[in-house]
Design an enzyme around this catalytic site. Sequence first.
Site, mmCIF file in Angstrom:
data_model
loop_
_atom_site.group_PDB
_atom_site.id
_atom_site.type_symbol
_atom_site.label_atom_id
_atom_site.label_comp_id
_atom_site.label_asym_id
_atom_site.label_seq_id
_atom_site.Cartn_x
_atom_site.Cartn_y
_atom_site.Cartn_z
ATOM 1 C CE LYS A 178 -47.293 80.252 32.604
ATOM 2 N NZ LYS A 178 -46.540 80.327 31.166
ATOM 3 C CB THR A 235 -42.676 80.848 32.590
ATOM 4 O OG1 THR A 235 -43.375 80.775 33.824
ATOM 5 C CG2 THR A 235 -43.585 80.053 31.583
#
Length: 313
Positions: A178, A235
């Site tokens: 990610k 994020t």
Amino acid sequence: MSIAVLGAGAFGSALAVALATRGPVTLWGRATGWGRENPRLPGVTLPDAVTVTGDLPQAARADTLLLALPAQKLGAFLADHAAHLDGKTLVSTAKGIDLTRLTGPSRLIASACPAATIAVLTGPSFAADIARGLPTALTLACADPGRGKALQHALSTPVLRLYRSSDVTGAELGGALKNVIAIAAGTVIGAGLGDSARAAIITRGFAEMTRLSARLGARPETLTGLSGLGDLMLTCSSVQSRNFRFGHAIGSGTDFDSGTTVEGAATARAVTRLAAELDEELPIAAMVARLAQGAVSVENAMEHLMNRPLKEE
């Protein structure tokens, strides 16, 4: 169960603060002369239940050691200190893939400390939120169900909720991959390409994450949980993310603090090499690797991705 956190950066210090609500915690770091206020975690004072030390053998006397170290530094740390760590319960919080061995933290730990019980703590979280006592949910992955359950209870607090998994591979890959997509998302926003483009990058990036993780033995449902999709959403949408800010700097052509750890930059390079070995196509990760090294312009990167052959979703 006695607990020590090895790594006194922002995240390690935040974990120590959170876990100190359950009892005494030892926090180890190489440079701890800052006293009770870590400059990497401004506005947070370590509670009295946290003992700060620069003595690793002392800290390693605890039963359970949380390894709050950057992914690219973990291998060297384990090589130097395996004698103090082997046989313990070692919980990695690193989110990355080692550039040298092209593997995640759990395999690095297993190689250096074969008698250790290994777990991974990962998921959508910022150090500042944890330290301030804001509600946070994470994944705790451990292949040993009994030990995993014991750790889940020992490391959970009223505001830090842990969900248990036995899929260590999937949990750590979600946390690592990610970061790569977060750089891409930051680049899109920094370049002024809009939220629709960011949504496309996140969605197609998630497809890359799940595809590679499945090839490496992860369970698909793990990637749709906190350690994958949950962390990806966080994020890719917040300036608190160092990976997002790094990508934003690339996209906007502004300077970025070279002293800030950006796990996704090294992981993008590792993933690109790993994908080549597996004959797996990961166009976004490959482009992030090139962008992070300055090998391609943002304009050319976007043009390359938009002109790929049309296909079914």
